[in-house]
Scaffold this motif. Structure first.
Motif, PDB file in Angstrom:
ATOM      1  N   MET A   1       0.838  -1.168   0.000  1.00  0.00           N
ATOM      2  CA  MET A   1       0.000   0.000   0.000  1.00  0.00           C
ATOM      3  C   MET A   1       0.892   1.244   0.000  1.00  0.00           C
ATOM      4  O   MET A   1       1.819   1.344   0.786  1.00  0.00           O
ATOM      5  CB  MET A   1      -0.896  -0.031   1.219  1.00  0.00           C
ATOM      6  N   LYS A   2       0.569   2.161  -0.886  1.00  0.00           N
ATOM      7  CA  LYS A   2       1.351   3.384  -1.034  1.00  0.00           C
ATOM      8  C   LYS A   2       0.925   4.393   0.044  1.00  0.00           C
ATOM      9  O   LYS A   2      -0.259   4.603   0.267  1.00  0.00           O
ATOM     10  CB  LYS A   2       1.098   3.947  -2.427  1.00  0.00           C
ATOM     11  N   PRO A   3       1.899   5.052   0.707  1.00  0.00           N
ATOM     12  CA  PRO A   3       1.537   6.035   1.738  1.00  0.00           C
ATOM     13  C   PRO A   3       0.888   7.272   1.111  1.00  0.00           C
ATOM     14  O   PRO A   3       1.143   7.625  -0.035  1.00  0.00           O
ATOM     15  CB  PRO A   3       2.865   6.384   2.415  1.00  0.00           C
ATOM     16  N   MET A   4       0.021   7.907   1.903  1.00  0.00           N
ATOM     17  CA  MET A   4      -0.658   9.123   1.435  1.00  0.00           C
ATOM     18  C   MET A   4       0.328  10.275   1.336  1.00  0.00           C
ATOM     19  O   MET A   4       1.272  10.361   2.123  1.00  0.00           O
ATOM     20  CB  MET A   4      -1.780   9.517   2.412  1.00  0.00           C
ATOM     21  N   GLU A   5       0.071  11.155   0.362  1.00  0.00           N
ATOM     22  CA  GLU A   5       0.898  12.356   0.233  1.00  0.00           C
ATOM     23  C   GLU A   5       0.516  13.340   1.329  1.00  0.00           C
ATOM     24  O   GLU A   5      -0.653  13.437   1.700  1.00  0.00           O
ATOM     25  CB  GLU A   5       0.657  13.010  -1.135  1.00  0.00           C
ATOM     26  N   PRO A   6       1.496  14.109   1.830  1.00  0.00           N
ATOM     27  CA  PRO A   6       1.148  15.116   2.839  1.00  0.00           C
ATOM     28  C   PRO A   6       0.240  16.189   2.229  1.00  0.00           C
ATOM     29  O   PRO A   6       0.277  16.468   1.028  1.00  0.00           O
ATOM     30  CB  PRO A   6       2.490  15.708   3.249  1.00  0.00           C
ATOM     31  N   MET A   7      -0.574  16.779   3.075  1.00  0.00           N
ATOM     32  CA  MET A   7      -1.483  17.844   2.617  1.00  0.00           C
ATOM     33  C   MET A   7      -0.679  19.060   2.205  1.00  0.00           C
ATOM     34  O   MET A   7       0.336  19.395   2.837  1.00  0.00           O
ATOM     35  CB  MET A   7      -2.466  18.228   3.717  1.00  0.00           C
ATOM     36  N   LYS A   8      -1.141  19.733   1.145  1.00  0.00           N
ATOM     37  CA  LYS A   8      -0.487  20.951   0.694  1.00  0.00           C
ATOM     38  C   LYS A   8      -1.156  22.138   1.384  1.00  0.00           C
ATOM     39  O   LYS A   8      -2.353  22.109   1.665  1.00  0.00           O
ATOM     40  CB  LYS A   8      -0.633  21.090  -0.829  1.00  0.00           C
TER      41      LYS A   8
END
Length: 99
Positions: A1-8
């Motif tokens: 599972m790919k980690p979520m990108e941080p919020m911009k």
């Protein structure tokens, strides 16, 4: 599972584009305004002016010594606007038309 990108970070809000008033800008902000049935009005107690727009034409009135505190609009068109003040009802015909 790919980690979520941080919020911009959010972009700053841009100011809302203000629509130009339909009355002459030198009158400033109205004390009251409204309309219906193809007619709009705005009262300017400090300047002793009333602006009325009908069918795209703006007419200014001098309210003189009348201290306008309210407005009523007749839907029939017989007496389109009546203002109220300390001295009682003030018909639009009672005000001096400018220009």
């Amino acid at each position: 599972m790919k980690p979520m990108e941080p919020m911009k970070p959010m972009e700053p809000m841009k100011p809302m584009k203000q629509e130009a008033p339909w009355w002459p800008s030198e009158l400033g902000q109205p004390g009251s305004s409204g309309g219906g049935n193809g007619l709009r009005y705005a009262t300017f107690p400090e300047k002793r002016r009333v602006a009325v727009e009908k069918d795209g034409t703006v007419t200014l009135y001098d309210s003189g010594e009348h201290r306008i505190t309210g407005v009523s609009q007749d839907g029939s068109g017989a007496a389109p606007l009546t203002f109220s003040g300390a001295e009682g009802p003030i018909r639009i015909e009672d005000l001096r038309k400018l220009g």
